[in-house]
Design a protein around this motif. Structure first.
Motif, PDB file in Angstrom:
ATOM      1  N   GLY A  22     -14.866-100.016 -14.719  1.00  0.00           N
ATOM      2  CA  GLY A  22     -16.150 -99.518 -14.208  1.00  0.00           C
ATOM      3  C   GLY A  22     -16.000 -98.556 -13.061  1.00  0.00           C
ATOM      4  N   ASP A  32     -17.566 -95.476  -8.361  1.00  0.00           N
ATOM      5  CA  ASP A  32     -18.266 -96.020  -9.523  1.00  0.00           C
ATOM      6  C   ASP A  32     -18.387 -94.953 -10.605  1.00  0.00           C
ATOM      7  OD1 ASP A  32     -19.994 -97.907 -10.979  1.00  0.00           O
ATOM      8  OD2 ASP A  32     -21.556 -96.413 -10.512  1.00  0.00           O
ATOM      9  N   ASP A  34     -20.493 -93.757 -13.998  1.00  0.00           N
ATOM     10  CA  ASP A  34     -21.777 -93.915 -14.698  1.00  0.00           C
ATOM     11  C   ASP A  34     -21.504 -94.026 -16.195  1.00  0.00           C
ATOM     12  OD1 ASP A  34     -24.324 -93.908 -15.655  1.00  0.00           O
ATOM     13  OD2 ASP A  34     -24.974 -92.084 -14.618  1.00  0.00           O
ATOM     14  N   GLU A  35     -21.429 -95.279 -16.661  1.00  0.00           N
ATOM     15  CA  GLU A  35     -21.116 -95.502 -18.069  1.00  0.00           C
ATOM     16  C   GLU A  35     -22.212 -94.967 -18.981  1.00  0.00           C
ATOM     17  OE1 GLU A  35     -19.028 -98.542 -15.583  1.00  0.00           O
ATOM     18  OE2 GLU A  35     -21.108 -97.837 -15.774  1.00  0.00           O
ATOM     19  N   CYS A  36     -23.468 -95.034 -18.518  1.00  0.00           N
ATOM     20  CA  CYS A  36     -24.577 -94.573 -19.357  1.00  0.00           C
ATOM     21  C   CYS A  36     -24.476 -93.067 -19.615  1.00  0.00           C
ATOM     22  CB  CYS A  36     -25.909 -94.907 -18.699  1.00  0.00           C
ATOM     23  SG  CYS A  36     -26.220 -96.678 -18.486  1.00  0.00           S
ATOM     24  N   CYS A  52     -30.386 -97.779 -21.071  1.00  0.00           N
ATOM     25  CA  CYS A  52     -29.173 -98.061 -20.319  1.00  0.00           C
ATOM     26  C   CYS A  52     -29.374 -97.657 -18.866  1.00  0.00           C
ATOM     27  CB  CYS A  52     -27.996 -97.315 -20.921  1.00  0.00           C
ATOM     28  SG  CYS A  52     -26.438 -97.557 -20.040  1.00  0.00           S
ATOM     29  N   ASN A  54     -27.308 -97.652 -15.130  1.00  0.00           N
ATOM     30  CA  ASN A  54     -26.020 -97.813 -14.465  1.00  0.00           C
ATOM     31  C   ASN A  54     -26.141 -98.727 -13.266  1.00  0.00           C
ATOM     32  OD1 ASN A  54     -23.160 -96.930 -14.117  1.00  0.00           O
ATOM     33  ND2 ASN A  54     -23.984 -96.160 -12.160  1.00  0.00           N
ATOM     34  N   PHE A  59     -22.985-101.591 -15.991  1.00  0.00           N
ATOM     35  CA  PHE A  59     -24.263-101.071 -16.471  1.00  0.00           C
ATOM     36  C   PHE A  59     -25.029-102.241 -17.074  1.00  0.00           C
ATOM     37  CE2 PHE A  59     -21.565-101.200 -20.120  1.00  0.00           C
ATOM     38  CZ  PHE A  59     -22.394-101.497 -21.180  1.00  0.00           C
TER      39      PHE A  59
END
Length: 674
Positions: A22, A32, A34-36, A52, A54, A59
């Motif tokens: 992550g 961090d 931002d996976e979204c 979604c 974050n 997330f």
């Protein structure tokens, strides 16, 4: 759910040296990720009714509005079942995926806001009354359009007109009405202002933008609209070209909140309250106070229908149409238009503060508001009136004697005598007009004529004073052998003032006489508006300054000649006498209007008033003393005339007096010997 996705996602994430899942390694540190944003596939994995979001190091999937999380997926919320009162008792609630809608019962509407409670409609208020007059017939099209819009709000198949179009129609109709002379009638004004208020209650909720501004030729409107499930809070401020309206959203909403709220402020640029609209207020007062409109009229409207007694006062700050500070004879007051009485009233409105340009009002109700200027009568001084009348009467007699003397006394004929003759004629005419017409303020045209005549003849008097200064200057500098031609003197003495008055009258004809809409003027003189009075004082100041220059040069030249070895004392004494009387004349007449300049400002003092009155009323006496009684040739002529009118005098005395012949005019100069 988040842990499952983290484990799945961890299979695809590349390893970062020293960073946990992550996070990513950026510029030597873990931040961090931002996976979204990095993995668009996550939006699809969250499902159709979720999104979604974050989080720090991870997330999560959150349900969209109208859905809630149930067993790992988002399910529709049945608002109608969960909250039976969501649409109120005047509508049917229909649930649909992600929301609901309220279908209003007949006679109710939520103004197109399908998730708001329905309120009762009163479309009959837009029907014209049976006794409507010609003026309000101009509102017929607007009222018809508003009535159709009102009736179509709860008809899904009806022809809808947008709130913006309705507001535009209201402003254009208002412009047309404000140009009608009958708007000065109290009943007509009540109908008009009531129609505007009712129209804004229908238009405001239909506006789409949070803030709408519309300005036409004579109307300025600003409307703020809020839509939310919870009642709004905080302050709301609206501005037009002439006023500021400030209140709280809690006051705007009131005790019930259907899901929307609005506040509106409408300003009327040309709605000037004439004397007819203020007559009732003036009649109800026991004193002689008169009232004039000092600001533009504004209408304040909010969605709360209970505005007769607000829990929290609203604030209105008005811009004065005319910059004027309060004084002993004038004050400002906050008023509203009482439709029941058809007059302005101050009940429920208090003035918080006021200066020369703005007034703040605090009112416990809403309506149409304005600021009135209360003008208190100036107490006429019996002493001043007596001084003025006696002084002017004495001046008229003395000026008449001066005119006869300068015209028929042969021993003093010359250029300066001609100047004194026309100076006396101008002052005589000005004083006569002043005495007979200065207080004729009830007739606007007649008062303007009086002011114009005073402007011309007083300016002409100063121009003849300037000619005397020029003549003295030419006599000294050109060694006493010069005269001014009459056509040049008339061009300056009468032509220049005529040009100034003509230009002033063309530029601002309302500047002459009284102006009931702006000032409490008790005399026919020049208006203070637009600094119009400077059309008199500026030329006067120029004349005084030029004459001061001429007299300084004259005195300097005389001093040099008196210091010479062989002065011609007879001629020098003559010029010295001329200069002394001319300077004395300048001090008397110029000093008078220096006091007058301060007097005609907004804060003229009592001392200035007395000084101006005394000097101005005795000008003729001063000229008679300076140019007649102090002149030896004139005294001799007076004595001879007196002896001829008294035959019982001894012949020896008459002969002795007559033998003292006056010095005749010098043919080379045309000036009399003093």
């Amino acid at each position: 759910m988040e842990l499952k996705w983290i484990l799945i996602l961890g299979l695809f994430l590349p390893s970062c040296s020293g960073c946990a899942i992550g996070y990513k390694f950026v510029k030597g540190k873990c931040v961090d990720e931002d996976e979204c944003a990095v993995f668009p596939l996550l939006h699809y994995m969250c499902g159709e009714h979720a999104q979604c979001v974050n989080t720090e190091g991870s997330f999560k999937c959150t349900c969209k509005k109208g859905f809630k999380m149930s067993l790992g997926s988002c399910k529709d919320i049945d608002e109608c079942s969960d909250d039976p009162e969501v649409c109120g008792t005047n509508a049917d609630c229909s649930n649909h995926p992600g929301g609901y809608s309220c279908k209003c019962h007949q006679g109710y509407s939520n103004y197109g806001n399908n998730q708001s409670k329905c309120i009762e409609m009163h479309c009959d208020q837009f029907k014209p009354e049976s006794d409507v007059d010609h003026t309000l017939e101009k509102l017929k099209d607007l009222m018809s359009l508003l009535e159709k819009s009102c009736e179509s709000l709860n008809d899904p198949h009806g022809e809808h007109v947008t709130g913006e179009k309705l507001l535009e129609k209201l402003c254009s109709s208002s412009d047309e009405l404000l140009s009608d002379e009958k708007m000065a009638d109290g009943k007509t004004l009540s109908h008009f202002l009531g129609a505007v208020e009712n129209s804004m209650r229908l238009i405001g909720p239909q506006l789409k933008e949070p803030l709408t501004r519309m300005e036409t030729q004579n109307t300025f409107a600003e409307v703020a609209v809020m839509r939310s499930q919870a009642p709004p809070s905080g302050r709301v401020t609206l501005n037009t070209d002439s006023a500021l309206f400030n209140t709280s959203w809690e006051t705007v909403v009131g005790n019930s909140y259907p899901g929307f709220a609005f506040a509106a402020l409408v300003s009327y640029k040309e709605l000037n309250s004439s004397a007819d609209l203020l007559q009732k207020m003036n009649r109800e007062k026991s004193d002689d106070v008169s009232y004039q409109l000092s600001s533009k009229v504004v209408t304040a409207v909010v969605s709360n229908t209970e505005t007769k007694q607000l829990s929290e006062p609203v604030t209105l700050i008005f811009t004065h149409m005319e910059e004027r500070a309060e004084s002993e004879d004038m004050s400002y007051s906050c008023v509203y238009w009482d439709e029941a009485e058809g007059a302005w009233s101050g009940r429920g409105c208090e003035r918080a503060w006021s200066n020369s340009t703005h007034t703040e009002c605090s009112c416990s109700h809403l309506s149409s508001f304005a600021v009135l200027m209360a003008l208190y009568p100036v107490q006429e001084s019996h002493e001043l009136e007596l001084i003025t009348r006696v002084g002017l009467a004495l001046s008229l007699v003395c000026l008449f004697l001066c005119i006869l003397t300068f015209k028929f006394c042969r021993s003093i004929q010359g250029t300066r005598t001609s100047i004194h003759l026309h100076l006396s004629i101008c002052l005589f005419t000005a004083d006569l007009v002043f005495l007979c017409g200065i207080s004729s303020t009830e007739n606007r045209v007649g008062c303007g004529i009086v002011a114009g005549l005073l402007h011309f003849f007083f300016l002409s008097a100063f121009c003849w004073m300037l000619l005397e200064g020029v003549q003295l200057y030419r006599m000294v500098v050109l060694v006493f052998n010069t005269t001014l031609k009459h056509r040049y003197m008339f061009a300056v003495g009468y032509g220049a003032p005529l040009v100034i008055v003509s230009i002033s009258a063309i530029a601002y004809p309302k500047g002459y006489g009284t102006n009931p809409n702006s000032q409490n003027v008790t005399s026919c003189w020049l208006s203070l508006e637009r600094n119009f009075n400077l059309s008199f004082f500026v030329p006067v100041c120029i004349v005084v300054l030029l004459n001061c220059f001429f007299f300084i040069i004259t005195v300097w030249k005389l001093a040099k000649k008196f210091s010479s070895l062989n002065p011609d004392l007879s001629k020098l004494n003559k010029i010295r006498s001329f200069t002394v009387t001319a300077v004395a004349q300048l001090v008397v007449l110029g000093g008078t209007w220096i006091f007058g300049f301060f007097l005609f400002q907004e804060k003229g003092t009592e001392v200035m008033l007395y000084l101006f009155t005394i000097f101005n009323s005795l000008q003729g006496l001063f000229i008679f003393i300076m140019h007649c009684l102090l002149s030896k040739p004139v005294r001799i002529e007076y004595n001879n005339l007196f002896l001829r009118m008294c035959p019982h005098k001894k012949k020896e005395e008459y002969s002795s007096t007559n033998s003292q012949k006056p010095l005749r005019s010098d043919d080379s100069t045309g000036e009399s010997h003093i």
